[in-house]
Structures are given as structure tokens and as C-alpha cells.
Design a protein around this motif. Structure first.
Motif, PDB file in Angstrom:
ATOM      1  N   GLU A   1       0.819  -1.224   0.000  1.00 36.07           N
ATOM      2  CA  GLU A   1       0.000   0.000   0.000  1.00 36.07           C
ATOM      3  C   GLU A   1       0.845   1.263   0.000  1.00 36.07           C
ATOM      4  O   GLU A   1       0.344   2.349  -0.324  1.00 36.07           O
TER       5      GLU A   1
ATOM      6  N   ARG B   1      -8.583  -0.946  -1.982  1.00 28.62           N
ATOM      7  CA  ARG B   1      -8.083  -0.939  -3.354  1.00 28.62           C
ATOM      8  C   ARG B   1      -8.319  -2.306  -3.986  1.00 28.62           C
ATOM      9  O   ARG B   1      -7.542  -3.239  -3.797  1.00 28.62           O
TER      10      ARG B   1
ATOM     11  N   ASN C   1      -5.053  -2.968   0.333  1.00 30.52           N
ATOM     12  CA  ASN C   1      -5.261  -3.765  -0.874  1.00 30.52           C
ATOM     13  C   ASN C   1      -6.377  -4.771  -0.618  1.00 30.52           C
ATOM     14  O   ASN C   1      -6.426  -5.401   0.445  1.00 30.52           O
TER      15      ASN C   1
END
Length: 338
Positions: free
Chosen positions: A124, A160, A223
Motif C-alpha cells: 500500500e 483498493r 489492498n
């Protein structure tokens, strides 16, 4: 409140939160109800672009807003304007915000030498594209920047997401292999030796991450991907197994040998694989299913949608995103030269 509740991601998110004990308001443009949702889920119509309507749905306040459709600084400011009435937020972002050490990202991949070479896996902390309004990636970066800057007023978890798969997808990458199998194609071509990896994420994995983040409010980016990132050859084999077929795979080392030949929606010259350890560490996340386990419902959904229809009618967004994925004449012409 879940914004975008009846879509591919929103549908399982509503179910996961409701089963976890939340009183859920499912907001969508149509205001529809899904039969698989638990009793007690409230549904409302909501135009995501209408600031007053969004404020009205929030009303006197709610503990959590989950936004699966937000992008751009304006949507972020929409959410932060409600900070006094919202406890925390969970918002879906994208791995497309990342750029490599040379400033390359998803927006440059169509240029010569423009595909990014990310670390494997991508943490990240990897650099991201400059926020802006010009592309999907820059708008997601702007969304993140605005929400993280307001973390003291509205704690927001930014997830994400990788290559999302599951029912209700308007651009299912799996269509590439499902339709070929339905059409009885005995051979298929895979560029880059079938080794391309573009980290997928199941809608059920995303729903579980939302559920966990909802119980642990914070200002952070994570993520959001499956535990493993299969190669495109492994993806093809998994879809074949679900459909009970065994076509021949022709591997090509290097890029597609001709336009539209061997160029799948996962075919990339360098891996896009994300580090998921932060989600495990911060949220206690554990994999809910692997790629193969999530495929049957995805394949079934695609088959039902294709039944009796031209694929371009069934999936117009897929045409806009990828062009003609099924140029069989070009494939046969190239295969005939081997």
C-alpha cells in the motif's frame, strides 16, 4: 447505508452486513430489493449525484456509510460533508491508482513501453498517480486523497480492489473463456506464455473486508484482493473445469502475435500482484474462498446472460472496454500459419 446496493459489489455487501447484525439501508438508483437479502433490509431510491438526496437518506445520522460507486474529489466531498452525521465510511477504490518507479501506471499501458513494472507484491506504500479528473485512475486517487485528509472528521477505509469477479458484473473478464467454450472453440491462444497475473478479487472477499472494516473504523488504505493471484493459464483451466471441457491451449512467448489474438483481459506483460498482509494484520482478514471456488456462480451468471443473445448486446460495457474479444477469423488465420 450502502450506496450502490444492487450492483455487483453492493449486493453481497448488504447481505454480509445484515447477517452481521447491522440495520442496513440499501440505496440504489432503482431502489430494488434482492431476494437473497435478509429480512429487515430497508431499500431506498438514490441518485448518487444528488447531494440533497444523499443527505436526506442519511437523515439524522448513521454509524456507517459504505460507498461502492464513488470516484473523484466531488464524491469524496459529498461524504465528508456528512462527517457530523456519519460514524465512519468504507469506500471502494482500485489498484489502478498505483504507478511504478518510472511514473507508469494503468493510464500509460497502451503506450509503447508504457506498461508499469510494479514490485511483486505491491504494498500500500507504493506511489500512486497524481489525483485529477481526467481518468478513472486519477479520479480514484483524488477520492482517496480527499477522504484520507478528512480522517480526523470521518474515518474512512479505502479498499483498493483488484480485478473484481462474481455475478452481476457488467465487464466480466471470464466472458473471454466462457463464450469460447460455449462456441465449441477447440483451441485458444494465450500471449506471454499464459503466465500473466492480474490479481483478482471475489465480490465475497470484498464483502468480507467491508464487514471487518465496518467493525474496526479507521483512516487507511488496504489492498483488497484474493489470497492468491493465478496466472491466466490457471484461470482458463479453472473455467474449463467448471464447464467440463478440455480445449487445447497454444502458448505464445511474448505479446499477442496479431491484433486480438491471445490478448485476454488478464494478459499483461508484467505481473500486477498485491500484498494483502495489511488487511490480515489490521482487520484479521482470512481468505473466504479461492478463485476456483468462486467461479461456478460467475460462469453460471454469464451463461444465463448470454443465452439467446449476441454477446455485444449482453455486455455492451465489455465491448467499450476491450473491443472485439472474439475475432475467431483472426485467430484461425494465425493458427493456420503455425
Amino acid at each position: 447505508m450502502v450506496i450502490g446496493a444492487t450492483g455487483q459489489i453492493g449486493h453481497p455487501v448488504v447481505g454480509a452486513l445484515a447477517r452481521d447484525g447491522w440495520e442496513v439501508t440499501a440505496a440504489s438508483r432503482g431502489g430494488g430489493r434482492e431476494e437473497t437479502w435478509p429480512d429487515g433490509v430497508r431499500t431506498v431510491r438514490l441518485d448518487r449525484e444528488d447531494d440533497a438526496a444523499l443527505a436526506a437518506v442519511v437523515g439524522d445520522g448513521c454509524d456507517l456509510v459504505v460507498d461502492v460507486v464513488a470516484h473523484g474529489a466531488r464524491h469524496a466531498r459529498q461524504l465528508t460533508s456528512l462527517a457530523g452525521r456519519v460514524g465512519s465510511a468504507v469506500v471502494i477504490s482500485s489498484v489502478s491508482v498505483y504507478e511504478d518507479g518510472e511514473g507508469r501506471g494503468f493510464d500509460t499501458q497502451g503506450e509503447p513501453g508504457g506498461f508499469p513494472e510494479y514490485p511483486v507484491p505491491i504494498p500500500e506504500t507504493q506511489a500512486t498517480v497524481a489525483p485529477g479528473e481526467s481518468t478513472y485512475s486519477t479520479r480514484k486517487a483524488a477520492l482517496e486523497q480527499e477522504l484520507l485528509a478528512a480522517g480526523d472528521r470521518l474515518p474512512a477505509t479505502l479498499l483498493r480492489a483488484g480485478a473484481v469477479y462474481g455475478p452481476r458484473c457488467r465487464t466480466p473478464r471470464e466472458l473471454y473463456f466462457v463464450k469460447r467454450n460455449l462456441d465449441g472453440r477447440g483451441r485458444r491462444v494465450l500471449a506471454y506464455g499464459g503466465r500473466s497475473r492480474f490479481h483478482p478479487v471475489s465480490v465475497h472477499t470484498l464483502a468480507e473486508l467491508v464487514r471487518l472494516a465496518a467493525a474496526r473504523p479507521g483512516s487507511r488504505v488496504l489492498n483488497a484482493c484474493d489470497d492468491a493471484a493465478p496466472t491466466v493459464a490457471e484461470i482458463a483451466a479453472a473455467i474449463d473445469a467448471v464447464m467440463g471441457v478440455q480445449p487445447e491451449t497454444v502458448l505464445v512467448d511474448g505479446p499477442p502475435p496479431a491484433p486480438s489474438v491471445g490478448d485476454t483481459p488478464w494478459s499483461v506483460p508484467a505481473p500486477v500482484v498485491c500484498d494483502t498482509s495489511a488487511a490480515r494484520r489490521e482487520l484479521g482478514h482470512a481468505p473466504v474462498a479461492g478463485y476456483a471456488e468462486g467461479l461456478p456462480e460467475t460462469v453460471e451468471w454469464i451463461e444465463r446472460r448470454l443465452a439467446g443473445r449476441d454477446w455485444r448486446e449482453a455486455y455492451p460495457d465489455m465491448v467499450r472496454a476491450y473491443g472485439d474479444l472474439f475475432d475467431y477469423a483472426a485467430e484461425d488465420a494465425w493458427l493456420g500459419t503455425r
